[in-house]
Design an enzyme around this catalytic site. Structure first.
Site, PDB file in Angstrom:
ATOM      1  CB  SER A  12     -11.327  17.585   5.809  1.00 35.13           C
ATOM      2  OG  SER A  12     -10.304  17.182   4.949  1.00 35.13           O
ATOM      3  CG  HIS A  56       0.215  21.207   8.412  1.00 38.48           C
ATOM      4  ND1 HIS A  56      -0.563  21.862   7.492  1.00 38.48           N
ATOM      5  CD2 HIS A  56       0.337  19.937   7.940  1.00 38.48           C
ATOM      6  CE1 HIS A  56      -0.892  21.010   6.515  1.00 38.48           C
ATOM      7  NE2 HIS A  56      -0.350  19.846   6.773  1.00 38.48           N
ATOM      8  CE  LYS A  72      -7.035  16.375   5.454  1.00 36.86           C
ATOM      9  NZ  LYS A  72      -5.990  15.692   4.628  1.00 36.86           N
TER      10      LYS A  72
HETATM   11  S1  PPS Z   1      -3.184  18.070   4.467  1.00 37.39           S
HETATM   12  O1  PPS Z   1      -3.176  16.591   4.611  1.00 37.39           O
HETATM   13  O2  PPS Z   1      -3.338  18.712   5.763  1.00 37.39           O
HETATM   14  O3  PPS Z   1      -2.027  18.587   3.745  1.00 37.39           O
HETATM   15  O4  PPS Z   1      -4.529  18.351   3.635  1.00 37.39           O
HETATM   16  P1  PPS Z   1      -4.899  19.698   2.853  1.00 37.39           P
HETATM   17  O5  PPS Z   1      -4.293  19.661   1.519  1.00 37.39           O
HETATM   18  O6  PPS Z   1      -4.622  20.877   3.707  1.00 37.39           O
HETATM   19  O7  PPS Z   1      -6.486  19.588   2.777  1.00 37.39           O
HETATM   20  C1  PPS Z   1      -7.136  18.515   2.159  1.00 37.39           C
HETATM   21  C2  PPS Z   1      -8.522  18.999   1.770  1.00 37.39           C
HETATM   22  O8  PPS Z   1      -8.414  19.882   0.631  1.00 37.39           O
HETATM   23  C3  PPS Z   1      -9.201  19.370  -0.439  1.00 37.39           C
HETATM   24  N1  PPS Z   1      -8.601  19.714  -1.738  1.00 37.39           N
HETATM   25  C4  PPS Z   1      -9.196  20.513  -2.630  1.00 37.39           C
HETATM   26  N2  PPS Z   1     -10.370  21.180  -2.591  1.00 37.39           N
HETATM   27  C5  PPS Z   1     -10.722  21.890  -3.686  1.00 37.39           C
HETATM   28  N3  PPS Z   1      -9.961  21.971  -4.804  1.00 37.39           N
HETATM   29  C6  PPS Z   1      -8.777  21.321  -4.896  1.00 37.39           C
HETATM   30  N4  PPS Z   1      -8.062  21.400  -6.003  1.00 37.39           N
HETATM   31  C7  PPS Z   1      -8.356  20.553  -3.764  1.00 37.39           C
HETATM   32  N5  PPS Z   1      -7.265  19.782  -3.497  1.00 37.39           N
HETATM   33  C8  PPS Z   1      -7.430  19.278  -2.262  1.00 37.39           C
HETATM   34  C9  PPS Z   1      -9.220  17.872  -0.177  1.00 37.39           C
HETATM   35  O9  PPS Z   1     -10.238  17.245  -0.904  1.00 37.39           O
HETATM   36  C10 PPS Z   1      -9.431  17.859   1.327  1.00 37.39           C
HETATM   37  O10 PPS Z   1     -10.744  18.274   1.703  1.00 37.39           O
HETATM   38  P2  PPS Z   1     -11.994  17.284   1.907  1.00 37.39           P
HETATM   39  O11 PPS Z   1     -13.069  18.127   2.518  1.00 37.39           O
HETATM   40  O12 PPS Z   1     -11.553  16.174   2.817  1.00 37.39           O
HETATM   41  O13 PPS Z   1     -12.372  16.800   0.544  1.00 37.39           O
END
Ligand code: PPS
Length: 284
Positions: free
Chosen positions: A128, A98, A43
């Site tokens: 998140s 991860h 996340k």
């Molecule tokens: S995972 O499931 O662990 O692989 O998730 P991960 O990709 O690490 O994290 C998910 C959060 O990243 C946000 N996200 C983004 N934020 C900004 N810009 C872009 N392009 C983007 N893509 C993914 C996603 O919305 C999750 O955060 P939250 O706070 O839940 O919205």
């Protein structure tokens, strides 16, 4: 209630993980000098970084990210499917993970492979994660943020303690083949972060190509891209109301933490991260 697949004291999701594989990858998986690794605590912006690196590799051309799901472009080495895909893939490979520092394939530490690590304010990681895991069948669920908050501080969430994970990987921060990025910096000035990644990966992009990377890795474009927004995920893994591209903002924790939780979190953060320069954590 779904519990975890426990390995060496770390809780892993129950679907798609096997202790034998977790054991095998640490000692047997060979990371090549040309491989690029995307490493995060869950996340923290993993998929954002995958999208960005894929676009950089294609000089901004979105064809690849619009036709192949992210888990095939950059498989997770610790999952059953990802591990199989990677051992059959020719290099140079893009590898996601991860895993905590001590469980990561040992071969990396004597390789020249490049690793990009994304750090995010753990308070936002917590929020998140609460909205994510609770809508999946991958991990123990709770409808209560209060309960999830307690689990998070104790490291009883998928991939274990954020504090241990971060301390482990930050020990690499002076290494030449390690790039430390921060979700908050990425949000504030995405172009600057993309330039840093290009420099690190030794990819030269002209300004128009960089504009394309910026455009196709933006939250709103990724949210509509079914190869990147989790809409192709196996239905058995998620429950009604699951949204992967949730908010994509910084500081959402302020909408969810009580005053008591703000204080409790600060205390645990101080206890665990006191030895690091505060400049490493550029969030409010
Ligand atoms: S995972 O499931 O662990 O692989 O998730 P991960 O990709 O690490 O994290 C998910 C959060 O990243 C946000 N996200 C983004 N934020 C900004 N810009 C872009 N392009 C983007 N893509 C993914 C996603 O919305 C999750 O955060 P939250 O706070 O839940 O919205």
């Amino acid at each position: 209630m779904t519990d975890y697949c426990w390995f060496e004291g770390i809780p892993f999701p129950v679907l798609g993980f096997q202790k034998e594989i977790l054991k095998e990858i640490r000692h047997k998986f060979v990371i090549g000098d040309e491989d690029t690794i995307i490493l995060t605590y869950p996340k923290s912006g993993t998929n954002w970084l995958i999208e960005t690196v894929c676009l950089i590799q294609k000089k901004g051309n979105p064809e690849w990210v619009q036709s192949v799901p992210f888990w095939e472009r950059s498989p997770w080495v610790e999952t059953e499917i990802g591990y199989q895909a990677l051992i059959n893939k020719e290099g140079p490979r893009l590898i996601s993970s991860h895993l905590p520092f001590h469980l990561f394939p040992r071969s990396f530490f004597s390789s020249k492979a490049k690793m990009i690590y994304v750090l995010r304010n753990p308070r936002d990681v917590l929020v998140s994660g609460y909205f994510f895991w609770n809508k999946t069948n991958l991990a123990k669920n709770t409808d209560s943020l209060r309960t999830y908050f307690e689990w998070f501080l104790k490291g009883k969430v998928p991939y274990g303690s954020w504090f241990e994970h971060t301390r482990g990987w930050l020990s690499m921060r002076e290494s030449e083949n390690f790039l430390l990025l921060c979700y908050e910096d990425f949000k504030k000035d995405p172009r600057r972060s993309i330039e840093k990644i290009c420099d690190f990966l030794e990819k030269k992009l002209d300004p128009e190509e960089l504009d394309m990377v910026l455009k196709y890795s933006s939250f709103h474009v990724m949210k509509e891209n079914k190869m990147s927004n989790f809409s192709l995920i196996n239905e058995g893994m998620v429950n009604e109301g699951f949204v992967f591209m949730r908010k994509g903002t910084t500081g959402d924790w302020k909408n969810h933490f009580t005053e008591e939780q703000v204080e409790a979190f600060d205390k645990v953060f101080q206890e665990n991260m006191a030895g690091f320069p505060p400049g490493l954590f550029p969030w409010e």
